[in-house]
Design a protein around this motif. Structure first.
Motif, PDB file in Angstrom:
ATOM      1  N   UNK A  87     -67.167 -39.270 -34.547  1.00 62.08           N
ATOM      2  CA  UNK A  87     -67.071 -40.282 -33.488  1.00 62.08           C
ATOM      3  C   UNK A  87     -68.454 -40.651 -32.972  1.00 62.08           C
ATOM      4  N   UNK A  88     -69.312 -39.648 -32.833  1.00 64.82           N
ATOM      5  CA  UNK A  88     -70.660 -39.912 -32.327  1.00 64.82           C
ATOM      6  C   UNK A  88     -71.456 -40.754 -33.329  1.00 64.82           C
ATOM      7  N   UNK A  89     -71.275 -40.481 -34.621  1.00 64.23           N
ATOM      8  CA  UNK A  89     -71.948 -41.291 -35.644  1.00 64.23           C
ATOM      9  C   UNK A  89     -71.474 -42.739 -35.592  1.00 64.23           C
ATOM     10  N   UNK A  90     -70.212 -42.920 -35.225  1.00 63.86           N
ATOM     11  CA  UNK A  90     -69.681 -44.277 -35.116  1.00 63.86           C
ATOM     12  C   UNK A  90     -70.081 -44.927 -33.790  1.00 63.86           C
ATOM     13  N   UNK A  91     -70.872 -44.224 -32.979  1.00 66.18           N
ATOM     14  CA  UNK A  91     -71.469 -44.841 -31.804  1.00 66.18           C
ATOM     15  C   UNK A  91     -70.805 -44.547 -30.479  1.00 66.18           C
ATOM     16  N   UNK A  92     -69.874 -43.600 -30.439  1.00 58.62           N
ATOM     17  CA  UNK A  92     -69.152 -43.324 -29.191  1.00 58.62           C
ATOM     18  C   UNK A  92     -69.555 -41.946 -28.662  1.00 58.62           C
ATOM     19  N   UNK A  93     -69.772 -41.853 -27.351  1.00 55.09           N
ATOM     20  CA  UNK A  93     -70.105 -40.549 -26.768  1.00 55.09           C
ATOM     21  C   UNK A  93     -68.890 -39.633 -26.870  1.00 55.09           C
ATOM     22  N   UNK A  94     -69.100 -38.449 -27.420  1.00 58.40           N
ATOM     23  CA  UNK A  94     -67.965 -37.596 -27.748  1.00 58.40           C
ATOM     24  C   UNK A  94     -68.158 -36.172 -27.256  1.00 58.40           C
ATOM     25  N   UNK A  95     -67.026 -35.515 -27.021  1.00 57.28           N
ATOM     26  CA  UNK A  95     -67.057 -34.169 -26.449  1.00 57.28           C
ATOM     27  C   UNK A  95     -65.885 -33.337 -26.954  1.00 57.28           C
ATOM     28  N   UNK A  96     -66.059 -32.026 -26.927  1.00 58.36           N
ATOM     29  CA  UNK A  96     -64.942 -31.120 -27.155  1.00 58.36           C
ATOM     30  C   UNK A  96     -65.070 -29.979 -26.165  1.00 58.36           C
ATOM     31  N   UNK A  97     -63.976 -29.248 -25.967  1.00 62.52           N
ATOM     32  CA  UNK A  97     -64.010 -28.116 -25.043  1.00 62.52           C
ATOM     33  C   UNK A  97     -63.205 -26.982 -25.632  1.00 62.52           C
ATOM     34  N   UNK A  98     -63.670 -25.763 -25.404  1.00 62.78           N
ATOM     35  CA  UNK A  98     -63.001 -24.618 -25.999  1.00 62.78           C
ATOM     36  C   UNK A  98     -63.349 -23.371 -25.215  1.00 62.78           C
ATOM     37  N   UNK A  99     -62.906 -22.248 -25.743  1.00 62.46           N
ATOM     38  CA  UNK A  99     -63.253 -20.957 -25.172  1.00 62.46           C
ATOM     39  C   UNK A  99     -63.629 -20.034 -26.337  1.00 62.46           C
ATOM     40  N   UNK A 100     -64.192 -18.883 -26.035  1.00 64.28           N
ATOM     41  CA  UNK A 100     -64.754 -17.943 -27.004  1.00 64.28           C
ATOM     42  C   UNK A 100     -64.336 -18.045 -28.470  1.00 64.28           C
ATOM     43  N   UNK A 101     -63.085 -17.681 -28.811  1.00 64.45           N
ATOM     44  CA  UNK A 101     -62.701 -17.698 -30.229  1.00 64.45           C
ATOM     45  C   UNK A 101     -62.841 -19.082 -30.868  1.00 64.45           C
ATOM     46  N   UNK A 102     -62.492 -20.112 -30.119  1.00 62.74           N
ATOM     47  CA  UNK A 102     -62.624 -21.479 -30.630  1.00 62.74           C
ATOM     48  C   UNK A 102     -64.085 -21.866 -30.799  1.00 62.74           C
ATOM     49  N   UNK A 103     -64.916 -21.364 -29.877  1.00 63.08           N
ATOM     50  CA  UNK A 103     -66.347 -21.660 -29.937  1.00 63.08           C
ATOM     51  C   UNK A 103     -66.941 -21.075 -31.218  1.00 63.08           C
ATOM     52  N   UNK A 104     -66.469 -19.870 -31.592  1.00 67.29           N
ATOM     53  CA  UNK A 104     -66.933 -19.260 -32.845  1.00 67.29           C
ATOM     54  C   UNK A 104     -66.605 -20.160 -34.034  1.00 67.29           C
ATOM     55  N   UNK A 105     -65.391 -20.726 -34.042  1.00 67.72           N
ATOM     56  CA  UNK A 105     -64.995 -21.594 -35.154  1.00 67.72           C
ATOM     57  C   UNK A 105     -65.853 -22.847 -35.239  1.00 67.72           C
ATOM     58  N   UNK A 106     -66.344 -23.291 -34.113  1.00 70.30           N
ATOM     59  CA  UNK A 106     -67.116 -24.541 -34.102  1.00 70.30           C
ATOM     60  C   UNK A 106     -68.539 -24.385 -34.606  1.00 70.30           C
ATOM     61  N   UNK A 107     -68.977 -23.140 -34.751  1.00 66.03           N
ATOM     62  CA  UNK A 107     -70.412 -22.923 -34.960  1.00 66.03           C
ATOM     63  C   UNK A 107     -70.991 -23.619 -36.192  1.00 66.03           C
ATOM     64  N   UNK A 108     -70.255 -23.636 -37.310  1.00 70.03           N
ATOM     65  CA  UNK A 108     -70.825 -24.232 -38.515  1.00 70.03           C
ATOM     66  C   UNK A 108     -71.122 -25.717 -38.298  1.00 70.03           C
ATOM     67  N   UNK A 109     -70.130 -26.417 -37.761  1.00 74.37           N
ATOM     68  CA  UNK A 109     -70.342 -27.840 -37.524  1.00 74.37           C
ATOM     69  C   UNK A 109     -71.320 -28.097 -36.381  1.00 74.37           C
ATOM     70  N   UNK A 110     -71.439 -27.144 -35.469  1.00 75.56           N
ATOM     71  CA  UNK A 110     -72.435 -27.261 -34.401  1.00 75.56           C
ATOM     72  C   UNK A 110     -73.835 -27.288 -35.023  1.00 75.56           C
ATOM     73  N   UNK A 111     -74.049 -26.421 -36.010  1.00 71.94           N
ATOM     74  CA  UNK A 111     -75.324 -26.410 -36.726  1.00 71.94           C
ATOM     75  C   UNK A 111     -75.561 -27.730 -37.446  1.00 71.94           C
ATOM     76  N   UNK A 112     -74.479 -28.291 -37.972  1.00 65.20           N
ATOM     77  CA  UNK A 112     -74.572 -29.595 -38.636  1.00 65.20           C
ATOM     78  C   UNK A 112     -75.092 -30.642 -37.642  1.00 65.20           C
ATOM     79  N   UNK A 113     -74.507 -30.622 -36.439  1.00 67.55           N
ATOM     80  CA  UNK A 113     -74.921 -31.598 -35.422  1.00 67.55           C
ATOM     81  C   UNK A 113     -76.391 -31.421 -35.050  1.00 67.55           C
ATOM     82  N   UNK A 114     -76.881 -30.169 -35.078  1.00 69.64           N
ATOM     83  CA  UNK A 114     -78.304 -29.921 -34.788  1.00 69.64           C
ATOM     84  C   UNK A 114     -79.182 -30.545 -35.871  1.00 69.64           C
ATOM     85  N   UNK A 115     -78.848 -30.268 -37.128  1.00 65.90           N
ATOM     86  CA  UNK A 115     -79.687 -30.725 -38.239  1.00 65.90           C
ATOM     87  C   UNK A 115     -79.582 -32.238 -38.430  1.00 65.90           C
TER      88      UNK A 115
END
Lengths: 380, 284
Positions: free
Chosen positions: A72-100
């Motif tokens: 969504x952000x690549x398509x130009x829209x400000x985007x967000x997600x929300x989670x807690x511990x276990x879900x945050x762990x699952x997000x980590x790979x794509x979080x690194x993608x967003x950094x790079x």
């Protein structure tokens, strides 16, 4: 952060205030997967976003949520997600993608006790290091922490602004107490809130270099479909976005993504200093603990102890330039935390033996009370 | 200028992105050709297309074509595509994945994308093996086949990608091979033009790993196998079960009209706005 701007007075819980902050900041896309104690963010987004022409989607898991946010952000829209511990762990790979790939987005992690399924609805601050180092490889990151319901609103706006300004994911850490505390806050009129947008290219498409190494370190970012066709990848890439293994392209890229954060330390590093001018003992706290610490510091002052408080709003990059001079002025520092000592390690690293650092740790799933902090403060 | 040359100039990225990474004789080259011919036939503008790919040999297609392209994380291409499509429904989003990418690590995303029926096109290149990592068995590796991680023979049963997509609720499901290149152009074109989630399973070959280990010969022999094993769906119904043994159908397998997610979401927006306007809001 604690200054109360004039505006609409509403009774909200922290999770709902995060949603209001996001919408004022221009967030128009939310993808998430329900998890306690962050669930109310998804719920509020599901009815708030469609009313402002935004989109809410409940994905099949947190990995998918983070992927959709990047898309969504690549398509130009400000985007967000929300989670807690276990879900945050699952997000980590794509979080690194967003950094790079330098994709601006905001990730809220309402911390609960862990590891694993842990203490599902209990308060904790155990994800501080995961927020910094959860994904693999070297990368900079911006992590902010909210301590009150009013904070939840204003720091969410800051999180979006920093993410747009520096083309980077920004993590907002809340904890269960902050997320579920319901209190009256002021929501300023939209026009009174500073909202920052990512810099978009204005040159002819042929001249556009999507990952240009410019002086700010932040290249302009085009939205998909806007006429600037370019390639986005999680691989280390050259200035045009194509994968590279050439050392003379890898090094400048890695240096740039660190430089864009380092160069703007003073814009990114936010703290609240209270009664620190003449302080002899200092409390450094963040999240719900900061609230208890504030009360403890005030009570210590009433008893004639010169105590001061530093509320960390920016956790990463650690606000070293602000903390260092304070350490030289005080007799002792107390770092109370709802974990086994994650931020106190950072304070000790910066301290380098200059003053005495004491920790106060609690891991039983309950909040640190003002009384508990005061008791330790009196013994410093 | 010859037609093929014209398309190459129009759709491929020239600045330093060639030669490509694929082995000589790989089916991915034929797929790339079919993809640009199909897109050319749709008449879509390059700016209106977003091409999303996963990780693996097929994932590199996104590097070579001149669209808005994203090379995502392994198995997650459809999730990125979902975000792009929802944020800008005008973009025609095409997703290219390998069999391991789409049905192993990305299996959950694959069935849910089909169920949601977003207007996306998913092309799954099925060569029955993990090629880029050196030939380990995938969810589509046939029973008893040899791979780098099943040297004693694979004891797992293979997924049928097309049937999986159909059961999960895709609007259009088709299967082609890289041998039947002209049909592949047609299937991809139809999939792009279809409103709803469309899947094209492309049977390809990995002679470097799968073919070599299973003594199936080189690319030519493997493509001959595709020719001899594929049966047009129109013809398949007239064949007996015996005659269909060891064969697979190609062509458009499923074509149906189902509610499309972005259209459905418009109803949500209207309901939310009406609720807010009439003051019956549940908002704080």
């Amino acid at each position: 952060m604690s200054t109360k701007p004039a505006g609409r007075q509403v009774l909200l819980q922290g999770n709902e205030a995060i949603v209001e902050g996001a919408i004022v900041a221009g967030c128009r896309f939310f993808a998430g997967y329900p998890i306690t104690p962050a669930t109310e963010i998804s719920e509020a987004m599901s009815y708030r976003l469609p009313a402002v022409d935004g989109t809410f989607i409940q994905m099949e898991d947190e990995i998918a949520s983070m992927g959709a946010v990047i898309g969504a952000s690549l398509a130009g829209v400000k985007a967000m997600t929300a989670t807690s511990g276990p879900g945050f762990s699952l997000m980590q790979e794509n979080l690194g993608y967003a950094c790079v790939a330098e994709v601006p987005c905001v990730i809220v992690d309402v911390m609960r006790g862990g590891p694993s399924t842990g203490l599902p609805t209990n308060v904790s601050q155990g994800d501080v290091m995961q927020a910094r180092w959860g994904t693999h490889g070297d990368h900079p990151i911006i992590v902010l922490a909210a301590s009150t319901t009013q904070d939840c609103f204003s720091i969410t706006v800051k999180a979006f602004n920093l993410s747009e300004k520096y083309r980077t994911p920004v993590i907002l850490l809340a904890d269960e107490v902050v997320a579920h505390t319901r209190e009256k806050i002021s929501i300023p009129h939209a026009e009174e809130v500073e909202v920052i947008e990512r810099i978009r290219p204005n040159m002819p498409p042929d001249w556009y270099i999507p990952f240009e190494n410019n002086s700010r370190g932040v290249p302009p970012m085009s939205s998909f479909g806007a006429g600037y066709r370019y390639h986005v990848t999680g691989l280390i890439h050259d200035m045009r976005g194509f994968p590279t293994q050439r050392p003379d392209e890898i090094v400048p890229f890695m240096e740039r993504i660190f430089r864009k954060i380092n160069q703007h330390f003073f814009d990114i590093q936010m703290v609240n200093k209270e009664m620190t001018e003449d302080a002899e003992v200092l409390v450094i706290a963040y999240g719900s603990v900061c609230r208890s610490a504030r009360r403890a510091v005030r009570e210590a002052r009433q008893r004639g102890i010169k105590a001061g408080l530093v509320q960390l709003i920016t956790l990463w990059p650690f606000p070293r330039q602000i903390i260092e001079p304070l350490l030289r002025k005080v007799r002792a520092v107390l770092v109370p935390e709802l974990n086994m000592g994650q931020m106190s390690r950072e304070v000790k690293r910066v301290n380098q033996g200059v003053t005495r650092i004491e920790t106060l740790n609690k891991i039983d799933g309950t909040l640190l009370t003002p009384g508990e902090i005061l008791t330790r403060l009196l013994k410093l | 200028m010859a037609e093929e040359t014209r398309l190459v100039y129009k759709y491929l990225r020239h600045d330093k992105k060639f030669p490509h990474v694929w082995c000589p004789g790989c089916g991915n080259g034929i797929l790339l050709g079919a993809l640009i011919r199909a897109i050319d036939r749709t008449g879509l503008e390059k700016d209106d297309i977003a091409l999303v790919s996963g990780i693996g040999c097929s994932g590199r297609i996104s590097v070579y074509v001149d669209f808005n392209t994203v090379h995502t994380t392994h198995g997650r291409a459809l999730t990125f595509a979902t975000g792009i499509k929802l944020a800008n429904p005008r973009l025609q989003v095409i997703v290219i994945m390998g069999d391991g990418d789409a049905t192993a690590i990305g299996g959950n995303h694959f069935i849910h994308a089909a169920r949601r029926n977003l207007n996306l096109t998913a092309i799954v290149v099925n060569n029955s093996i993990y090629g880029m990592t050196g030939g380990q068995y995938s969810p589509t590796t046939p029973y008893e086949s040899i791979s780098a991680t099943s040297l004693y023979g694979n004891i797992e049963q293979a997924f049928s990608i097309a049937e999986l997509a159909a059961m999960a609720g895709a609007s259009m499901v088709s299967r082609g091979t890289v041998y039947h290149a002209a049909l592949l152009d047609e299937l991809i074109e139809k999939a792009i033009m279809k409103r709803g989630f469309s899947v094209v399973e492309v049977i390809s070959h990995c002679h470097t790993h799968f073919g070599r280990k299973n003594k199936m010969g080189g690319p030519v022999e493997m493509m001959r196998w595709q020719r001899d094993s594929a049966v047009r769906i129109e013809k398949a119904s007239s064949l007996s079960k015996e005659e269909m043994k060891g064969k697979f159908t190609i062509g458009v397998l499923v074509d149906r009209d189902l509610p499309v997610y972005t259209q459905e979401y418009k109803k949500i927006r209207e309901a939310a706005k009406t609720m807010a306007a009439t003051g019956r809001s549940i908002l704080p």
